[in-house]
Design a protein around this motif. Structure first.
Motif, PDB file in Angstrom:
ATOM      1  N   THR A 267       0.837  -1.193   0.000  1.00 53.67           N
ATOM      2  CA  THR A 267       0.000   0.000   0.000  1.00 53.67           C
ATOM      3  C   THR A 267       0.876   1.247   0.000  1.00 53.67           C
ATOM      4  N   GLU A 268       0.238   2.377  -0.228  1.00 52.68           N
ATOM      5  CA  GLU A 268       0.921   3.657  -0.141  1.00 52.68           C
ATOM      6  C   GLU A 268       0.576   4.378   1.158  1.00 52.68           C
ATOM      7  N   ASP A 269       0.012   3.654   2.109  1.00 57.38           N
ATOM      8  CA  ASP A 269      -0.346   4.248   3.389  1.00 57.38           C
ATOM      9  C   ASP A 269       0.900   4.795   4.095  1.00 57.38           C
ATOM     10  N   SER A 270       0.731   5.885   4.815  1.00 63.11           N
ATOM     11  CA  SER A 270       1.837   6.464   5.569  1.00 63.11           C
ATOM     12  C   SER A 270       2.262   5.504   6.680  1.00 63.11           C
ATOM     13  N   LYS A 291      11.806  -1.924  13.500  1.00 63.60           N
ATOM     14  CA  LYS A 291      13.240  -2.056  13.230  1.00 63.60           C
ATOM     15  C   LYS A 291      13.847  -3.184  14.046  1.00 63.60           C
ATOM     16  N   ARG A 292      13.364  -3.384  15.257  1.00 58.65           N
ATOM     17  CA  ARG A 292      13.880  -4.472  16.084  1.00 58.65           C
ATOM     18  C   ARG A 292      13.553  -5.825  15.458  1.00 58.65           C
ATOM     19  N   HIS A 293      12.382  -5.951  14.831  1.00 65.43           N
ATOM     20  CA  HIS A 293      11.979  -7.231  14.256  1.00 65.43           C
ATOM     21  C   HIS A 293      12.503  -7.447  12.843  1.00 65.43           C
ATOM     22  N   ARG A 294      12.516  -6.397  12.026  1.00 63.29           N
ATOM     23  CA  ARG A 294      12.851  -6.561  10.611  1.00 63.29           C
ATOM     24  C   ARG A 294      14.245  -6.071  10.264  1.00 63.29           C
ATOM     25  N   GLY A 295      14.928  -5.408  11.190  1.00 61.31           N
ATOM     26  CA  GLY A 295      16.287  -4.959  10.926  1.00 61.31           C
ATOM     27  C   GLY A 295      16.380  -3.706  10.087  1.00 61.31           C
ATOM     28  N   ALA A 296      15.274  -3.032   9.857  1.00 61.96           N
ATOM     29  CA  ALA A 296      15.255  -1.786   9.080  1.00 61.96           C
ATOM     30  C   ALA A 296      14.065  -0.967   9.529  1.00 61.96           C
ATOM     31  N   SER A 297      14.169   0.345   9.392  1.00 61.87           N
ATOM     32  CA  SER A 297      13.032   1.202   9.724  1.00 61.87           C
ATOM     33  C   SER A 297      11.912   0.947   8.731  1.00 61.87           C
ATOM     34  N   PRO A 298      10.680   1.310   9.060  1.00 67.52           N
ATOM     35  CA  PRO A 298       9.578   1.117   8.114  1.00 67.52           C
ATOM     36  C   PRO A 298       9.841   1.769   6.757  1.00 67.52           C
ATOM     37  N   SER A 299      10.380   2.985   6.749  1.00 67.75           N
ATOM     38  CA  SER A 299      10.635   3.671   5.474  1.00 67.75           C
ATOM     39  C   SER A 299      11.707   2.959   4.672  1.00 67.75           C
ATOM     40  N   ASP A 300      12.783   2.526   5.339  1.00 69.27           N
ATOM     41  CA  ASP A 300      13.852   1.809   4.631  1.00 69.27           C
ATOM     42  C   ASP A 300      13.354   0.464   4.124  1.00 69.27           C
TER      43      ASP A 300
END
Length: 308
Positions: A267-270, A291-300
Motif C-alpha cells: 500500500t501507499e499508506d503512511s 526495526k527491532r523485528h525486521r532490521g530496518a526502519s519502516p521507510s527503509d
C-alpha cells in the motif's frame, strides 16, 4: 480466524496454476524455477521426487508432496535421466524426446497404458506472511494417501480436464481444499509441527490465538486474553508460553510486524497509518518495534521492497 486460514489468506495462496501430467516410463521432468510452493500428487502409478540433495522420495498413488524449493525433478525412476526441463513456463526437451504435448485442457502427456498420472498445483505466494507459512514446512513434506485427501484429489482430477464456464475458479478452490487438507495432515503427523498448531488443540490457548488473528490491532492485555480463555492470568500466560513457545504479547507483536511489513510493501499508506492499522497509536513506538523485528526502519523497508 484461525492461524492457518489467516496465513493462507494473507499469503495470497489462492492464485494457483493446476495441471495434470500423464507420463509413460521412462520419463523425467525437471522444474528449474518452481514458484514458492508447489503441490504434487500422484493419482495413479508412482513417481520419485528428487530435490538435488538427499535420496529421492517415492510417491505412491494418492500421496501428496508439498515442495518449497525452486528446483526439483519428478521421474518414474531415480536412474532415469532428465528428459525435459520446465523453465519460465516453457518445456525444453533435453534428450531428443518430443515436447510433452497437451491432450486435453490442462492435461499433458500420452495417456498410454502403464502411465503415471499426476496433478501439479503451483502457488505464487506473497510477502512476509508467505514467509511465515513456508517456514512451517521442510523443503518437501510428503503426506501419505488418506481417505480425506484422496476424495479431494479425485474431485480435482475430475475437474482439471473440463473446460466449462468458471472452471479456473473451481480448480483454484478445489486445489485450495487439497492444500489445506494436506497441511493439516502433515502438521498432525510431523515430529516437530509448528508450535501454534499443537496449541490449537488447547481450548483456552486456541481461543486466544483465534482472537489475536481476528483482531490484531486491538489493545490486548494478558489479563483480557486470559479472561476470554477462561483461565487465570498466571495460568494462561504459562500455558500459552509453553504451547506456543513465546508469551502471548510477544506472539502478537511478531504477527503485527508481519502484517505491517506487507502493508508497507503493498500500500501507499503512511507509516503512521500502517502503525495504527496494526495497533500502534504512536508511530515512533511502532518504528522502534518494526526495526527491532525486521532490521530496518519502516521507510527503509518499504524502499528496499519496492526496489528489489
Amino acid at each position: 480466524m484461525d492461524v492457518l486460514s489467516d496465513l493462507l489468506h494473507r499469503a495470497h495462496a489462492s492464485d494457483a496454476l493446476v495441471r495434470q501430467l500423464i507420463q509413460r516410463p521412462p520419463w523425467s521432468l525437471t522444474f528449474a524455477d518452481a514458484p514458492p510452493l508447489t503441490l504434487v500428487a500422484t493419482l495413479g502409478g508412482h513417481a520419485f521426487l528428487g530435490l538435488g540433495s538427499g535420496p529421492p522420495v517415492r510417491l505412491a498413488a494418492g500421496d501428496i508432496a508439498l515442495i518449497k524449493v525452486p528446483g526439483y525433478t519428478i521421474a518414474d525412476d531415480p536412474a532415469t535421466a532428465p528428459q525435459v526441463v520446465i523453465r519460465g513456463g516453457r518445456k525444453y526437451p533435453l534428450t531428443g524426446t518430443a515436447e510433452v504435448s497437451a491432450r486435453a485442457p490442462r492435461t499433458y502427456g500420452d495417456g498410454a497404458p502403464g502411465a503415471t498420472t499426476m496433478l501439479r498445483g503451483a502457488y505464487e505466494l506473497h510477502g512476509v506472511a508467505a514467509e511465515r507459512l513456508l517456514a512451517m514446512l521442510p523443503p518437501s513434506a510428503v503426506v501419505p494417501a488418506g481417505p480425506r485427501t484422496r476424495a479431494a484429489l479425485d474431485l480435482l482430477a475430475t475437474e482439471v480436464g473440463r473446460d466449462e464456464p468458471g472452471q479456473d475458479a473451481v480448480l483454484r478452490r478445489v486445489l485450495d481444499l487439497v492444500l489445506v487438507l494436506a497441511l493439516r495432515a502433515w502438521c498432525a503427523a510431523a515430529e516437530a509441527p509448528p508450535a501454534w498448531f499443537r496449541a490449537l488443540d488447547d481450548a483456552g490457548v486456541g481461543e486466544a490465538l483465534r482472537l489475536l488473528h481476528a483482531e490484531p490491532a486491538r489493545r490486548w492485555t494478558v489479563a483480557a486474553l486470559a479472561a476470554r480463555a477462561g483461565l487465570s492470568r498466571a495460568a494462561f500466560a504459562a500455558r500459552f508460553a509453553r504451547l506456543v513457545g513465546e508469551p502471548p504479547l510477544t506472539y502478537l507483536t511478531g504477527w503485527r510486524m508481519t502484517l505491517a511489513a506487507d502493508l508497507l510493501r503493498d500500500t501507499e499508506d503512511s507509516v503512521a497509518a500502517v502503525a495504527k492499522a496494526v495497533g500502534y497509536e504512536d508511530p515512533f513506538a511502532f518504528s522502534v518495534a518494526f526495526k527491532r523485528h525486521r532490521g530496518a526502519s519502516p521507510s527503509d523497508w518499504r524502499r528496499g521492497r519496492l526496489t528489489s
